[in-house]
Design an enzyme around this catalytic site. Structure first.
Site, PDB file in Angstrom:
ATOM      1  N   LEU A  95       0.822  -1.217   0.000  1.00  0.00           N
ATOM      2  CA  LEU A  95       0.000   0.000   0.000  1.00  0.00           C
ATOM      3  C   LEU A  95       0.856   1.268   0.000  1.00  0.00           C
ATOM      4  O   LEU A  95       0.449   2.302  -0.536  1.00  0.00           O
ATOM      5  CB  LEU A  95      -0.998  -0.016   1.166  1.00  0.00           C
ATOM      6  CG  LEU A  95      -2.101  -1.079   1.031  1.00  0.00           C
ATOM      7  CD1 LEU A  95      -3.033  -1.067   2.233  1.00  0.00           C
ATOM      8  CD2 LEU A  95      -2.907  -0.898  -0.264  1.00  0.00           C
TER       9      LEU A  95
ATOM     10  N   CYS B  89       5.674  -7.081 -21.068  1.00  0.00           N
ATOM     11  CA  CYS B  89       5.484  -5.650 -21.340  1.00  0.00           C
ATOM     12  C   CYS B  89       6.173  -5.175 -22.613  1.00  0.00           C
ATOM     13  O   CYS B  89       5.850  -4.105 -23.126  1.00  0.00           O
ATOM     14  CB  CYS B  89       6.006  -4.827 -20.166  1.00  0.00           C
ATOM     15  SG  CYS B  89       4.983  -4.970 -18.692  1.00  0.00           S
TER      16      CYS B  89
ATOM     17  N   ASP C  17      -5.709  -2.063 -17.852  1.00  0.00           N
ATOM     18  CA  ASP C  17      -6.216  -2.726 -19.060  1.00  0.00           C
ATOM     19  C   ASP C  17      -6.238  -1.769 -20.253  1.00  0.00           C
ATOM     20  O   ASP C  17      -6.546  -0.580 -20.098  1.00  0.00           O
ATOM     21  CB  ASP C  17      -7.651  -3.220 -18.823  1.00  0.00           C
ATOM     22  CG  ASP C  17      -7.764  -4.100 -17.581  1.00  0.00           C
ATOM     23  OD1 ASP C  17      -6.737  -4.678 -17.186  1.00  0.00           O
ATOM     24  OD2 ASP C  17      -8.869  -4.195 -17.030  1.00  0.00           O
TER      25      ASP C  17
ATOM     26  N   GLY D 153       6.989   1.524 -17.333  1.00  0.00           N
ATOM     27  CA  GLY D 153       6.842   0.314 -16.525  1.00  0.00           C
ATOM     28  C   GLY D 153       6.542   0.646 -15.072  1.00  0.00           C
ATOM     29  O   GLY D 153       5.864  -0.111 -14.378  1.00  0.00           O
ATOM     30  N   GLY D 154       7.059   1.756 -14.624  1.00  0.00           N
ATOM     31  CA  GLY D 154       6.861   2.249 -13.268  1.00  0.00           C
ATOM     32  C   GLY D 154       7.575   3.582 -13.172  1.00  0.00           C
ATOM     33  O   GLY D 154       8.383   3.914 -14.056  1.00  0.00           O
TER      34      GLY D 154
END
Lengths: 403, 403
Positions: free
Chosen positions: B71, B174, B234, B329-330
């Site tokens: 989280l 990816c 998505d 990707g991040g």
């Protein structure tokens, strides 16, 4: 350059025959053409005989109408032995439950990758070239589904160059061997377009027998016989495909690829399926497949021969004037196609032999049939490779043998 | 013909610049070049906000050190909203257990195929061509694994011709969007080699959010945080790629593709994995990925610019003289690459925007970034598209904008 020029002018049809190709080539060895330079096929040493399968099925699934009918299909399959990485007495095959898809993937990475690497080494060895000269890798499987795909592991184990152009196909089931050949042919012609040397490893690998329990579970759950349980086997098949750019003298083609095509037959989407499941893939293989398959071959063959200049020495482009590397999906498919095209068992000798002695190794089978065919003396100059997969998709390649 | 001749003579480098290309083309419109003619991106309307995810994770997985750290990653992700076919309050997301891979596949066929078809229609509509002129289809996904692959269903729903040359890639995670673009580029150049018209639909579709529960299960089972649970979304992204043969006047390129390459970084095989499992795919995404990714871009970019003739108007081929369609990707991957290459946020504006507003839709993301980038006014002439996947594989394409 001459051939390329003729292609551009639309005149290549007049030289595109097996005799004249050799003349063209001998006058210009650097001219790009698609050639299969070597084939390596590896079946695992484990064997599943139909009689072993009876005991195995009864041990785990007892007696039911669905099991009894499945065992009748087993008797009538025409397969003498199926190749398998897991003989049926092994612990892996006799656990309390069918393995999960995660376990199946780990088994694939252990056994499938090993077979694939071995088949690659065999093909590279026959080709005679160097590992550094491999520029492309086109792989396929329908019995693993992880990322990275097994093609990355094979590339690493073979110590391929880090920038080899790699592709892994999926979703094409038993037609995968020819789907991979088609894709490699397209891609290598792309390299030829840029005047780049292309030597591709085309790799088809299947470990079907890890799903023997899954197939019998399905039989029990659906109260229906399941022919998949008695047909499928394990194999890795590899070929080295060249685009002919910078051809070396030692590179002698087995087959030259003249043309290729894929077609999806309308209204057949529910006939062949391998639906992903927690225990691998569950099959849908209907009774209509032999009929659909047999009747789709003629029209596609007709289209291909019309689009491809051939030198049949005055003979008609009738199916009987070709040898056939037909994917032996099952006995009814081979027999049905034989009948639909008016062929004899001799035309389909390689398909029958591979089927009888190894079973149906899905995508890896058709390359194995092409390998068997080249070892049968005599035969026709032209060869049709053909395979069926979910869609229903029909894949076909038209080749000429190098004598 | 002139361009082809120059290619054969090795002289094409002297005309291969953005300015001169237009001159060459205007003098010979039938000459083959790889052009992206349209892009269609469809995100589902469902939204996952970071704050919704907190309640969802706590509801199903309570409190643990692994969940707490996950989280924290959720708070720090930099994502404002993730697009999803399943809002987190829906029944599908709140069952007693995570869905099986079979259920995930059925959800993909329902929602993924719908998105893909919609994105195809959008791309075809922008292109302005006819469905009969589509000759090839190259699709990719890492979130479904059935036979026939979803590409066959999309082809059927679009009523593509039955002999469209179809390929479905797998195992590339990816990096799949660019793997599909690379394969389509290779295949369409193969068609150009035979002077055949080529118009390909390149389709990347991912339904990642059906694995939200699977990712949190993993977090619980492994007692480790799982960044995958908070990153993925998505999307279906589609582009129409042309080989320029028989170009129509209405076909105006968005980008021209000049060169492309894939490279596998040695000793990184355990850094990125999506391992197939009874509940979908389990992730391995290590903390080293941003470092590996950022440091692999420079060398591959260097190789590509050395191999590709560019007209930078006297500027050096430094990364800052290009715009970047980097796979987001991040946050650490975008920031790390920015730093490693000495870029500003402006160079990476499209990557940041797509990431912030939609999250990481794995293979479908990079085409979405290319779509965003073309809508940002100004910018550089040359664009680098780049994505990372399991292997670790780095995919790169070098493009020039059409103004």
């Amino acid at each position: 350059m001459a051939y390329q020029l003729l292609t551009r002018l639309g005149l290549h049809k007049y030289i595109w025959s097996s005799n004249l190709l050799s003349q063209t080539e001998s006058s210009n060895l650097t001219e790009p053409h698609l050639e299969i330079l070597s084939i390596g096929v590896v079946y695992p040493v484990g064997e599943i005989h139909p009689e072993d399968f009876v005991a195995f099925a009864k041990r785990h699934y007892g007696d039911s109408s669905a099991i009894r009918t499945t065992l009748k299909l087993n008797d009538a399959s025409g397969i003498l032995v199926r190749s398998s990485v897991f003989p049926l007495h092994e612990e892996e095959m006799n656990a309390s439950e069918a393995p999960s898809i995660g376990r199946i993937s780990r088994l694939f990475k252990e056994h499938g990758v090993k077979l694939a690497v071995e088949a690659c080494k065999k093909a590279i060895n026959e080709w005679g070239g160097s590992i550094e000269d491999i520029t492309h890798l086109v792989a396929v499987t329908c019995t693993d589904s992880s990322n990275p795909g097994y093609h990355e592991i094979v590339a690493r184990e073979l110590k391929l160059k880090s920038d080899v152009d790699k592709v892994l196909l999926h979703g094409v089931g038993c037609s995968g061997g020819l789907a991979a050949l088609r894709t490699a042919a397209n891609v290598l012609q792309g390299a030829a377009y840029r005047s780049k040397k292309g030597r591709a490893l085309v790799i088809a690998t299947e470990i079907n027998t890890s799903m023997a329990r899954c197939a019998l579970d399905q039989c029990k759950e659906e109260h229906r016989p399941n022919i998949a349980a008695v047909l499928f086997s394990d194999c890795a098949s590899v070929l080295v495909l060249s685009n002919g750019v910078q051809r070396q003298e030692f590179e002698q083609p087995i087959y030259r690829i003249l043309n290729w095509k894929q077609k999806t037959i309308p209204n057949t989407e529910s006939e062949i399926q391998f639906n992903v499941h927690a225990n691998g893939w569950k099959n849908v293989l209907t009774k209509d497949i032999p009929y659909i398959a047999a009747n789709s071959v003629g029209p596609l063959f007709g289209e291909l021969v019309r689009e491809t200049p051939l030198d049949l020495g005055g003979q008609l482009p009738h199916p009987t004037n070709f040898d056939w590397a037909l994917h032996p999906g099952g006995l009814a498919i081979i027999d049905g196609t034989k009948q639909a095209l008016g062929l004899s068992s001799v035309h389909l000798a390689a398909s029958y032999e591979v089927y009888r002695n190894y079973g149906n190794s899905s995508s890896a089978t058709v390359i194995s049939v092409m390998d068997r065919l080249r070892r049968i003396p005599g035969g026709k100059d032209y060869v049709v490779a053909c395979a069926f997969g979910p869609g229903v998709s029909v894949e076909m390649a038209l080749m000429v043998r190098s004598r």
